[in-house]
Design an enzyme around this catalytic site. Structure first.
Site, PDB file in Angstrom:
ATOM      1  N   CYS A   1      39.086  37.597  52.368  1.00  0.00           N
ATOM      2  CA  CYS A   1      38.361  38.776  51.758  1.00  0.00           C
ATOM      3  C   CYS A   1      37.497  38.272  50.619  1.00  0.00           C
ATOM      4  CB  CYS A   1      39.458  39.793  51.112  1.00  0.00           C
ATOM      5  SG  CYS A   1      40.546  40.441  52.619  1.00  0.00           S
TER       6      CYS A   1
ATOM      7  N   CYS B   1      45.105  39.702  41.257  1.00  0.00           N
ATOM      8  CA  CYS B   1      45.904  38.651  41.890  1.00  0.00           C
ATOM      9  C   CYS B   1      45.129  37.317  42.179  1.00  0.00           C
ATOM     10  CB  CYS B   1      46.568  39.067  43.305  1.00  0.00           C
ATOM     11  SG  CYS B   1      45.374  40.110  44.450  1.00  0.00           S
TER      12      CYS B   1
ATOM     13  N   CYS C   1      55.043  42.732  40.789  1.00  0.00           N
ATOM     14  CA  CYS C   1      54.186  42.335  42.052  1.00  0.00           C
ATOM     15  C   CYS C   1      54.255  41.092  42.319  1.00  0.00           C
ATOM     16  CB  CYS C   1      52.600  42.629  41.687  1.00  0.00           C
ATOM     17  SG  CYS C   1      51.636  42.355  42.651  1.00  0.00           S
TER      18      CYS C   1
ATOM     19  N   CYS D   1      45.993  32.141  50.890  1.00  0.00           N
ATOM     20  CA  CYS D   1      45.734  33.142  51.692  1.00  0.00           C
ATOM     21  C   CYS D   1      44.630  32.785  52.809  1.00  0.00           C
ATOM     22  CB  CYS D   1      45.401  34.567  51.113  1.00  0.00           C
ATOM     23  SG  CYS D   1      45.144  36.081  52.215  1.00  0.00           S
TER      24      CYS D   1
ATOM     25  N   CYS E   1      38.392  38.655  46.832  1.00  0.00           N
ATOM     26  CA  CYS E   1      39.593  38.229  46.324  1.00  0.00           C
ATOM     27  C   CYS E   1      39.857  36.925  45.859  1.00  0.00           C
ATOM     28  CB  CYS E   1      40.731  38.604  47.467  1.00  0.00           C
ATOM     29  SG  CYS E   1      42.468  38.365  47.036  1.00  0.00           S
TER      30      CYS E   1
ATOM     31  N   GLU F   1      51.713  33.540  41.669  1.00  0.00           N
ATOM     32  CA  GLU F   1      51.836  34.243  40.476  1.00  0.00           C
ATOM     33  C   GLU F   1      52.769  35.626  40.874  1.00  0.00           C
ATOM     34  OE1 GLU F   1      47.909  35.553  39.735  1.00  0.00           O
ATOM     35  OE2 GLU F   1      47.064  33.716  40.152  1.00  0.00           O
TER      36      GLU F   1
END
Ligand code: SAH
Length: 350
Positions: A114, A329, A103, A110, A117, A90
């Site tokens: 976290c 995100c 952004c 990832c 997220c 994205e």
């Protein structure tokens, strides 16, 4: 297949020289890339035979718009790009008074884990290439017609976990014949990989380093950010202090406000104490709710801000853009992944 678009000008020059081509071919091709062409065929000042040779030997797979959402509230645009291998990432284009900002993502998924997220839920699939990072800026600009003046590395992925690619990306966007965007117009956000922060400091870049702190105490931070379990807050803040001493650049700390987790007065007091003596800026982020997570947005943002300010800390609260379009995100990629799963033959069998 060679990825010419991920090369810098000296590498590109050497590549052409090895093939018996004059050095100026490198510059011609480099410039064409940043004009946003989508094939070697369009590079009209190259000999036809060379264009054919490049088409055969080199990859050239610009991202395709898999989905696009435009906010009716503020014109924010969210892109879901389909990459050459079918993976998706994205980017978000935001319109601010000081210019248009994009952004961008640096990894497919990832691995930082976290708790709040959406990008990390299914782990990391792979790193992006420098070209795939550049293309997010280039094609967002071309698709929207909005000239981009600022870049933030705050999309999917951990930039310092894809260090060499990100350094190359910075070199390419900064180059006068590349996107020509000044380092001061670029922000890089990290969950706090201390060795890589030290390494980055050695480059002395004038970009803004944002550190996702989210809690001033190890107990809370380790709960919501696994990266804290090996290196605690004290060492992270020490590393940031060193970063400031080496680069002269003030650090921006990000702090997502989570209800009942990191929003108490004692945490504001401890945060102020930790940051004492180094120029810093705290950016409070109202938590974006993620479907898979039980964490809720804090109701104490203003009080927390006041408390920090009473200790002399500079604080801003992030303005929410694109609230109507899943603009935080990883959310759009998750949504697309889930819908694809539902449409897959295995799912339908269930
Ligand atoms: N990996 C980098 C950059 C990616 S995220 C980093 O950790 O900094 C960019 C910022 O958005 C980070 O501060 C991240 O912690 C924050 N963020 C992630 N999910 C969020 C959510 N649901 N609500 C608010 N902020 C979030």
């Amino acid at each position: 297949m060679t990825d010419l678009k991920s090369m810098n000008l000296p590498e590109l020059t050497a590549w052409f020289k090895e093939r018996g081509q004059p050095a100026f071919r490198a510059k011609q091709v480099f410039k064409w890339f940043y004009r946003g062409v989508t094939s070697f065929e369009e590079m009209s000042d190259l000999p036809k035979a060379l264009r054919e040779e490049l088409t055969e030997q080199c990859i050239f797979t610009p991202p395709k718009v898999a989905r696009k959402q435009v906010s009716a509230q503020d014109g924010t645009i969210k892109y879901l790009w389909e990459l050459g291998d079918g993976n998706c990432v994205e980017s978000v284009l935001m319109r601010y008074q000081h210019g248009n900002t994009v952004c961008i993502s640096c990894q497919v998924g990832c691995r930082m884990g976290c708790a709040f997220c959406a990008s990390t839920i299914a782990g990391r699939v792979r790193n992006l290439t420098p070209a795939e990072m550049v293309d997010q800026v280039l094609f967002a600009q071309m698709d929207s017609g909005a000239p981009i003046s600022n870049i933030v590395l705050m999309g999917i992925g951990e930039p310092l976990d894809n260090f060499d690619t990100v350094m190359r990306f910075l070199e390419l966007v900064n180059h006068p014949d590349g996107l020509n965007i000044g380092m001061r117009h670029i922000s890089l956000s990290t969950c706090g990989l201390v060795d890589q922060i030290d390494k980055l400091a050695q480059y002395g870049l004038q970009l803004t380093l944002s550190v996702s702190l989210h809690a001033p105490d190890d107990e809370t931070r380790s709960k919501i950010m696994p990266v804290n379990r090996s290196v605690g807050v004290e060492k992270l803040v020490e590393t940031c202090r060193r970063y400031f001493e080496t680069t002269g650049r003030r650090i921006s700390y990000e702090y997502a406000m989570i209800d009942g987790v990191n929003d108490s007065d004692w945490q504001a007091d401890l945060l102020a104490k930790r940051l004492r003596g180094v120029p810093a800026h705290v950016n409070l982020i109202p938590l974006n709710e993620v479907e898979e997570s039980p964490l809720k947005p804090s109701r104490r943002v203003a009080a927390f801000q006041k408390r920090l300010e009473s200790h002399g800390i500079t604080v801003t609260v992030r303005r929410k853009l694109g609230g109507d379009i899943d603009a935080s995100c990883g959310q759009l990629r998750r949504k697309a992944m889930k819908e694809n799963e539902r449409n897959s033959p295995e799912y339908r069998k269930k």
